[in-house]
Design an enzyme around this catalytic site. Structure first.
Site, PDB file in Angstrom:
ATOM      1  N   GLU A   1       2.620   5.580  11.066  1.00 44.57           N
ATOM      2  CA  GLU A   1       3.368   4.449  11.605  1.00 44.57           C
ATOM      3  C   GLU A   1       2.996   4.220  13.072  1.00 44.57           C
ATOM      4  O   GLU A   1       2.359   5.079  13.691  1.00 44.57           O
ATOM      5  CB  GLU A   1       4.871   4.742  11.467  1.00 44.57           C
ATOM      6  CG  GLU A   1       5.354   4.872  10.017  1.00 44.57           C
ATOM      7  CD  GLU A   1       5.459   3.523   9.282  1.00 44.57           C
ATOM      8  OE1 GLU A   1       4.687   2.593   9.580  1.00 44.57           O
ATOM      9  OE2 GLU A   1       6.325   3.411   8.397  1.00 44.57           O
TER      10      GLU A   1
ATOM     11  N   HIS B   1       0.365   0.206   9.603  1.00 45.50           N
ATOM     12  CA  HIS B   1       0.082   1.607   9.243  1.00 45.50           C
ATOM     13  C   HIS B   1      -1.055   1.705   8.225  1.00 45.50           C
ATOM     14  O   HIS B   1      -1.263   0.792   7.422  1.00 45.50           O
ATOM     15  CB  HIS B   1       1.339   2.334   8.732  1.00 45.50           C
ATOM     16  CG  HIS B   1       1.876   1.869   7.418  1.00 45.50           C
ATOM     17  ND1 HIS B   1       3.198   1.517   7.239  1.00 45.50           N
ATOM     18  CD2 HIS B   1       1.299   1.726   6.194  1.00 45.50           C
ATOM     19  CE1 HIS B   1       3.402   1.191   5.985  1.00 45.50           C
ATOM     20  NE2 HIS B   1       2.265   1.299   5.322  1.00 45.50           N
TER      21      HIS B   1
HETATM   22  C1  F6R Z   1       0.126   4.187   0.267  1.00 44.22           C
HETATM   23  C2  F6R Z   1      -0.142   4.018   1.686  1.00 44.22           C
HETATM   24  C3  F6R Z   1       0.321   2.811   2.439  1.00 44.22           C
HETATM   25  C4  F6R Z   1       0.097   1.503   1.684  1.00 44.22           C
HETATM   26  C5  F6R Z   1       0.626   0.342   2.499  1.00 44.22           C
HETATM   27  C6  F6R Z   1       0.449  -0.979   1.790  1.00 44.22           C
HETATM   28  O1  F6R Z   1      -0.493   5.373  -0.197  1.00 44.22           O
HETATM   29  O2  F6R Z   1      -0.721   4.881   2.255  1.00 44.22           O
HETATM   30  O3  F6R Z   1      -0.391   2.765   3.651  1.00 44.22           O
HETATM   31  O4  F6R Z   1      -1.263   1.352   1.432  1.00 44.22           O
HETATM   32  O5  F6R Z   1       1.983   0.553   2.764  1.00 44.22           O
HETATM   33  O6  F6R Z   1       1.221  -0.991   0.627  1.00 44.22           O
HETATM   34  P1  F6R Z   1       1.063  -2.160  -0.440  1.00 44.22           P
HETATM   35  O7  F6R Z   1      -0.311  -2.059  -0.994  1.00 44.22           O
HETATM   36  O8  F6R Z   1       2.108  -1.882  -1.471  1.00 44.22           O
HETATM   37  O9  F6R Z   1       1.279  -3.438   0.303  1.00 44.22           O
END
Ligand code: F6R
Length: 263
Positions: free
Chosen positions: A146, A141
């Site tokens: 998703e 995503h």
């Molecule tokens: C958050 C978002 C998500 C995150 C992704 C990765 O605003 O849009 O797409 O970028 O879930 O999350 P991390 O960086 O915590 O692995």
């Protein structure tokens, strides 16, 4: 797409901060820069580096506006894990941006479709986003689009996958506390930003990065939609690059980047 493989997280964050800084400095001479901000853990080091540049080098965000990528639905805005709170604490508190110049989908809105439409309008009325920072989920995503998301979708409500809820559990007291629903910029909304900067760190992102960058463009991996955008910089560490078939070519191209070509 420009795919840049860096040794470690600090180097990834520094390059992303360079791109944001260039945008902020250039935007200052125009109508003011418009930034698209992601949350999650990956961009936090970028925000810390921008905070350092603000403190030590005078980089100013005074004329900047910012739009969040997404927000949990039903979580009070005052909750420490609401994305408005996260951006306030992890970015706005470190720089001189006007807090009222930061907009995000209102996760407490009673009329979610109306709030979603308002949000897309607000981005358009600001002249669109100059630089959009993106992380990537282990299920591919971006934002919270998703698998199965329309590649031309607009801001709307989405149901998080169980995998995403498990991945997000570390930010909450327990996995059950992670909301089921989010409001997220759609893939079409994200695609209207002038420059997409996708960041990924760690081996856990290697499969998603490979699918996004080298797999087919498909709703099965929503991040693959970046392949249709004219200006994308993918900045990843070695571990996140482990699944890329053309990693050697990307390193070679970076080593031979034309000297006149900036980020
Ligand atoms: C958050 C978002 C998500 C995150 C992704 C990765 O605003 O849009 O797409 O970028 O879930 O999350 P991390 O960086 O915590 O692995």
């Amino acid at each position: 797409m420009e795919i840049v493989i860096r040794d470690d997280a600090a180097a990834v964050h520094a390059l992303a901060a360079d791109i944001v800084e260039r945008c902020v400095v250039a935007g200052d001479h125009l109508g003011g820069p418009v930034l698209g901000l992601a949350t999650g853990s990956t961009p936090l080091g970028v925000y810390r580096e921008l905070g350092r540049r603000h403190r030590e080098e005078g980089l100013s965000f005074a004329r900047a506006r910012a739009f969040l990528l997404d927000e949990y639905v039903g979580l009070p805005t005052a909750h420490p894990q609401s994305y408005r709170s996260v951006i306030r604490d992890e970015f706005a508190a470190l720089v001189d941006i006007d807090p009222t110049a930061i907009d995000g989908p209102d996760g407490e809105a009673e009329d979610v479709p109306a709030e979603s439409a308002r949000y897309d309008r607000a981005i358009a009325e600001a002249g669109g986003i100059d630089v959009q920072l993106l992380g990537i989920g282990t299920d591919g995503h971006i934002g919270f689009n998703e698998p199965g998301s329309s590649l031309v979708s607009r801001t709307r409500v989405k149901t998080l996958t169980e995998q995403t809820r498990r991945d997000s559990a570390r930010f909450f007291d327990s996995a059950e506390d992670v909301p089921h629903h989010v409001m997220t910029q759609g893939l079409g909304t994200i695609g209207e930003a002038r420059h997409l900067v996708l960041l990924a760190l760690g081996a856990g992102k290697a499969d998603a990065v490979a699918a996004a960058v080298e797999g087919p463009v498909s709703a099965f991996c929503p991040a693959s939609v970046i392949q249709l955008h004219p200006r994308v910089t993918v900045v990843i560490d070695e571990a996140a690059a482990a699944g890329l078939q053309l990693a050697d070519y990307y390193r070679y191209a970076a080593a031979h980047k034309p000297s006149w070509q900036g980020w």
